[in-house]
Every structure is written in C-alpha cells, then in structure tokens.
Enzyme design. Structure first.
Site, mmCIF file in Angstrom:
data_model
loop_
_atom_site.group_PDB
_atom_site.id
_atom_site.type_symbol
_atom_site.label_atom_id
_atom_site.label_comp_id
_atom_site.label_asym_id
_atom_site.label_seq_id
_atom_site.Cartn_x
_atom_site.Cartn_y
_atom_site.Cartn_z
ATOM 1 N N HIS A 51 0.776 -1.251 0.000
ATOM 2 C CA HIS A 51 0.000 0.000 0.000
ATOM 3 C C HIS A 51 0.805 1.298 0.000
ATOM 4 O O HIS A 51 0.215 2.365 -0.061
ATOM 5 C CB HIS A 51 -0.962 0.002 1.195
ATOM 6 C CG HIS A 51 -0.272 -0.118 2.531
ATOM 7 N ND1 HIS A 51 -0.935 0.077 3.727
ATOM 8 C CD2 HIS A 51 1.012 -0.404 2.860
ATOM 9 C CE1 HIS A 51 -0.085 -0.087 4.732
ATOM 10 N NE2 HIS A 51 1.089 -0.382 4.239
ATOM 11 N N HIS A 52 2.141 1.197 0.117
ATOM 12 C CA HIS A 52 2.926 2.444 0.134
ATOM 13 C C HIS A 52 3.382 2.897 -1.250
ATOM 14 O O HIS A 52 3.810 4.042 -1.398
ATOM 15 C CB HIS A 52 4.175 2.283 1.013
ATOM 16 C CG HIS A 52 3.864 2.052 2.458
ATOM 17 N ND1 HIS A 52 3.061 2.900 3.182
ATOM 18 C CD2 HIS A 52 4.258 1.069 3.314
ATOM 19 C CE1 HIS A 52 2.975 2.438 4.437
ATOM 20 N NE2 HIS A 52 3.682 1.331 4.537
ATOM 21 N N ALA A 53 3.343 2.014 -2.245
ATOM 22 C CA ALA A 53 3.845 2.400 -3.569
ATOM 23 C C ALA A 53 3.023 3.562 -4.112
ATOM 24 O O ALA A 53 1.793 3.584 -4.022
ATOM 25 C CB ALA A 53 3.778 1.211 -4.525
#
Ligand SMILES: [Zn+2]
Length: 390
Positions: free
Chosen positions: A131-133
C-alpha cells in the site's frame, strides 16, 4: 454465509525478495501458503494463479516513466541510484523486481476481477497489500501498488463505489494518494500515529481533495494501543462510514504488523484481535457490499510467529470455515518452519487472548483517554463531511 472463495497463489511471488538483510522476508508468504494447506483449507478453496499485471494495467495507477525505471532497475539492479525510490535502503533493486512485483499486482487484480464477475464471492491475495507504492515511486518495501491497481481495475470494469479498509500498522498512503481526488473510492486507514511511525502521514485532517471531500478517513492510534483499544477504534469508525457509503465491493488490507511482537512498529495487538477484525471485515462485506470482498495481506515482519497464522485465519474466514483459535498447529508445518528458518514455530492458532472484548463507542467515551481522543479526532474530521454525526 460465504459462498465460493478464491485464493490467489503463484509460487513465483516468493521472488519478491529484497535480500537477506531486509525485513520483508518472502519466507512469510511460503510459510503462510503451507500452513493453509496443513490445516486442510485447500480442499475448501479454489486456488488460482492470475497472470502478471501488464503495462496497460500498471498504467491505471503508475506513471509511464516510473514503470520504465522499475524495468531498468530490474534488468540491471546496480544501475538503481535512488531515483524513483529504487535502490534505497527500504527498496533495494533486485534482478527480476519488475516481474515479481507485477505478478503480485496481477494476483490482486485477478482477485478483484473474480469478485466483480461473480466467479468468487470472496478472493484473498495475502501476497499483496503493498500500500505504500506511489504512482511515480517505490516506497516502504512496495514497488507496485497492487491494492490501488485492484481498485482501479474495478473502476475500469464499471464499479462506482469501492471501499478500501486498511488495518496495517502503517498508513495506507499510496492507496489514499491514488484516489485522493476520486469520490468513487472511500479509503479508511487505521494505523499507528504518524508522529511515531513511517510514513508520517495519515493525520485525521487528511480527508480527500475538494472534489472528494470526506473520501479519506484516517484513524491515528497512539503507540502502545492494544486489543481492546484497536477493536474499539475499528468499530467506532468503520461500520458507520461503510453503512453510509454502500460500497459495491469491499477491499481490505490486513497487514499483520499491528502485532505486539512486530519489530518495526509499536502497537500491542494480538493474533486474536487480528482475527476478530478479519471476521468483522467479512461481516461488513456481507452487510454493505453484497458479500463482495477482496482481502489482501500487507506488512508483517514477525515472519514466523505472526504472519502465517494471521493470514491463514484470513483465508479460513474467507472460505467460510474459520479456524478455531485453540487449534493445534500440525507438527509437519512446525518441522517445515524449523527446516527453513531454524526458528521454533508457534504451537497453536492463538495468542491466548480469545475471545477479545472491547467497550462499545455508543456506550460513551472518556475525553481524557488518548485512544478515545484519537477516535474522536477521526470522527470530527470526517463524519460531518459524510453527513454523519461526529
Ligand atoms: Zn505496515
């Protein structure tokens, strides 16, 4: 009621490997897959491998120059110099990085397609949840944002309201950013407070762009929050917001790094509370999304003791055959754990905290309590924008 469930799995996802000194050890995926099998869940679930996400799918979220940079770093890892977040301490480049990342993304996209088309009511990709990309950069161990890609694919297929609930200990910043201006996607993230944890975002005041006011919900929990507080916060925010939004699909991210043993964060949640939230997400999918549920993994760095058990519970819940917490783990799996990691494996599918109880928000709150202050801040920031009483 659960209906047909699908588990996404392709052995090659374990090629998502930043190297021996990196905390995201792909053994966590292999051990989860084998624990699912050891507990007999294979017989109840269709296991499917989707193709890797292709260029046109990746471009639903990611910038063309970024995808090109990932491919270049993948072909020649030594060329990665930190630009686009590639070749950094968190995201070192490795050979085959593009292929492994696109394969994981493909499993989440495939899960979303199966649920949207009705081939499966629930689909799980515990290898995803990266979820951080960001659209134009790798970040926080994440190269392609499979969660955002699954949501973007649902929009492409015609979905008009998608809810994303992220209970990873870290803020779901990349998914929030991807749909910041899009009122069709509601993102809800419960995480450790940005003051004490990466990525230092996820403040309650982050509620979406002007075109999508109230479509981002952030619950920033104090470090040290345990089972009762975590569940209290979840139930004080998530069900009410989902009830008002009426999503057509619920996408959830189940990072296991909220656990007290996780080495990279500071919440104090047990496996049993993680299981309680997984059960709640399943119930919410049935209550508000006609059962359409895409469940993803995420972070989790206690790779032997926590991650495999947590995500095996998730698979079992999606299958409609929840594993009892007291269940004894088969010796064959424990031997495999020792052979692969030289670490002792857990003996049961519980931390001994079941049943987990919490105090209901409706029964009242304590304005002096830090957890209640965090819940109240989230409700006050976003509930009025959604037409709800804070
Ligand atoms: Zn995380």
């Amino acid at each position: 009621m659960s209906g047909r469930a699908q588990l996404m799995w392709d052995e090659a996802v374990t090629g998502y490997d930043f190297g021996p000194d990196h905390p995201m050890d792909p053994v966590r995926l292999a051990l989860t897959r084998s624990l699912v099998g050891a507990l007999g869940l294979d017989r109840e679930v269709r296991v499917a491998a989707a193709a890797a996400a292709g260029e046109s799918t990746l471009r639903l979220v990611h910038r063309e120059d970024y995808v090109a940079a990932v491919k270049a770093a993948s072909a020649d890892p030594r060329s990665a110099d930190g630009s686009y977040g590639l070749g950094t301490v968190d995201d070192p480049a490795f050979a085959g990085m593009h292929e492994a990342s696109a394969l994981i993304a493909g499993q989440s996209v495939g899960a979303a397609e199966a649920v949207w088309r009705g081939d499966a009511l629930h689909a799980v990709n515990f290898t995803g949840g990266l979820h951080h990309a960001m659209p134009g950069a790798a970040s926080g161990f994440c190269v392609y944002n499979d969660a955002a890609l699954a949501i973007a694919r649902l929009l492409e297929l015609g979905a008009e309201r998608i809810a994303y609930v992220d209970v990873d200990v870290h803020h779901g910043d990349g998914v929030q950013a991807a749909f910041w201006e899009d009122p069709r996607v509601l993102t809800i993230s419960l995480h450790e407070h940005p003051r004490t944890l990466f990525p230092q975002t996820g403040w309650p005041e982050e509620t979406g762009a002007e075109t999508a006011e109230g479509s981002a919900v952030n619950v920033a929990l104090p470090a040290g929050t345990g089972d009762a507080g975590w569940l209290r916060a979840f139930h004080a925010v998530v069900p009410e917001v989902l009830a008002g939004f009426r999503p057509q699909v619920l996408v959830t991210q189940h990072g296991a790094d909220t656990h007290i043993e996780d080495p990279l964060a500071h919440l104090a949640v047990s496996l049993d509370a993680q299981r309680a939230v997984q059960l709640a997400c399943h119930d919410l999918a049935h209550a508000y999304a006609d059962g359409r549920w895409v469940a993803l993994g995420g972070g989790g760095y206690a790779v032997v003791d926590v991650v495999p058990r947590s995500w095996t519970h998730l698979v079992a819940i999606a299958v409609g055959r929840p594993v009892e917490p007291a269940t004894v783990i088969p010796e064959s799996w424990r031997q495999e754990v020792y052979a692969r990691t030289r670490q002792p494996a857990p003996r049961r599918m519980t931390d001994g905290r079941w049943p987990v109880s919490w105090a209901d928000w409706e029964a009242g709150y304590d304005p002096a309590d830090r957890l209640d202050q965090a819940v109240l801040a989230a409700r006050r920031a976003v509930f009025p924008l959604r037409g709800l009483l804070a």
